[in-house]
Design a protein around this motif. Sequence first.
Motif, PDB file in Angstrom:
ATOM      1  N   LEU A 159      12.781  25.800  12.099  1.00 54.48           N
ATOM      2  CA  LEU A 159      12.926  27.121  12.733  1.00 54.48           C
ATOM      3  C   LEU A 159      12.127  28.105  11.892  1.00 54.48           C
ATOM      4  N   ILE A 160      11.036  28.612  12.454  1.00 56.20           N
ATOM      5  CA  ILE A 160      10.114  29.435  11.661  1.00 56.20           C
ATOM      6  C   ILE A 160      10.160  30.874  12.166  1.00 56.20           C
ATOM      7  N   GLN A 161      10.771  31.735  11.371  1.00 56.93           N
ATOM      8  CA  GLN A 161      10.952  33.124  11.782  1.00 56.93           C
ATOM      9  C   GLN A 161       9.798  33.982  11.255  1.00 56.93           C
ATOM     10  N   ASN A 162       9.723  35.217  11.746  1.00 55.69           N
ATOM     11  CA  ASN A 162       8.642  36.141  11.361  1.00 55.69           C
ATOM     12  C   ASN A 162       7.279  35.491  11.502  1.00 55.69           C
ATOM     13  N   CYS A 163       7.061  34.828  12.594  1.00 57.05           N
ATOM     14  CA  CYS A 163       5.832  34.082  12.824  1.00 57.05           C
ATOM     15  C   CYS A 163       5.443  34.286  14.296  1.00 57.05           C
TER      16      CYS A 163
END
Length: 425
Positions: free
Chosen positions: A209-213
């Motif tokens: 889960l890759i946030q701020n992307c």
Amino acid sequence: MSQQDTGPPMRYSGFNVIRQGLSGNKGWTPAWRDPAPKAEYDVVIIGGGGHGLSTAYYLAKNHGLTNIAVVEKGYLGGGNIGRNTTIVRANYFLPGNSEFYSHSLKLWEGLEADLNYNVMHSQRGLINLFHSDGQRDAFVRRGNAMINQGDDAILLDREGVRKHLPYLDFEQTRFPIYGGLLHPRGGSARHDAVAWGYARGADQRGVDLIQNCEVTGIDVSGGRVTGVQTTRGAIRAKKVAIIVAGRSSQVAAMAGMRLPIESHVLQAFVTEGLKPVIDHVVSFGMGHFYISQSDKGGLVFGGDLDFYASYAARGNLPMVEHVMEAGMTLMPMIGRAKVLRSWGGIMDMSPDGSPIIDKTGIEGLYLDCGWNYGGFKAVPASGWCMAHLVATDTPHEYAARFRLDRFRTGHLLDEEGTGSQHNLH
Ligand SMILES: Cc1cc2nc3c(=O)[nH]c(=O)nc-3n(C[C@H](O)[C@H](O)[C@H](O)COP(=O)(O)OP(=O)(O)OC[C@H]3O[C@@H](n4cnc5c(N)ncnc54)[C@H](O)[C@@H]3O)c2cc1C
């Protein structure tokens, strides 16, 4: 941070709450990891809202695919999944919608046990009010369709409604209340907990889960998707799923697609916390007003769209006035409550008011959008069916009519005439 840093996945239980409570609550581990993007995945899901996260979860759980990234431009749960008024129901009429939402409600009923997460799903019953003989006939048909689908519906006359909701103004001159359709298994859930529960479940199965992307481009070569460009670098992918709700047109345009979707703002409101007073979800369709009470005591309510295309997650005062007037019409006692907060979300409106779960003309690129203002209840079934489509390249039987080309072929699924009207904007 890797999974090793956080230790093995922690089960949530009453025993653990007591154990952690006795040791100063110092042993809780993060609910999910915070990984850096890898260079390549089997599947990249654009959008960490309810639908993107549930798709990732069911891809891993039902299809054994775990080399997956969910790429989210903000934080998980910051979009519509954390902004809606949380109504969960399966009261659709048309074949195509009926079986899909029925399946979704069944998934809701087992969701907390499945995710090991308290999403506060509360089947407190939904009452849709009617105000004329014609509307009563339409609700009788709808109720029969719900029962035929295997769901539940009870027709209430005026006194039947009064027994449940004695505080309504039954004699209002414009829309006197004739009765209501009670859907006992309808209700609500805590919206952001749904995102968190699916996120945790997907993470535990190995999904990154890759946030701020933010995805800024979609790479296509020879008619096939090859990856995405993001603010954290390029990511190669065999398959890419666009699941970005109100931003669908913008993200699809990155792959050269023009979608039949308009983005509109929808507002919601919550009052100060009150003692328990409303124990159902009440929908006053003629006034474009619906209301329930949260477990914290706030009255949560909303109305119709602001009715202009917008990417702003906030609305305008004329709609605030309209919603307050509708509330006062339905239940004058609401005038005593103080509104604490209001906010807006960006709705992906399709012309027939029904969603799209389909492949695109680009190989390996899939689309899940068009949830209009009803996509919260759909989160489990949408993820289930979208995962099936991405994993097997065939539509799931419950979502087989949610095709992108129906706006060209004319096979519309116009449930209630509530879709966008492109000629008006
Ligand atoms: C006020 C309001 C009330 C509502 N009430 C109800 C209700 O009672 N019942 C019901 O069933 N439905 C309701 N809805 C509708 C429901 O909330 C939505 O249909 C549903 O949440 C949309 O799907 P989602 O959760 O995936 O969207 P989102 O949570 O918006 O997820 C999309 C995600 O994509 C991300 N994204 C966008 N662009 C990019 C990019 N370029 N790169 C990376 N990430 C990107 C966004 O940041 C966002 O997090 C309501 C909505 C609102 C606003």
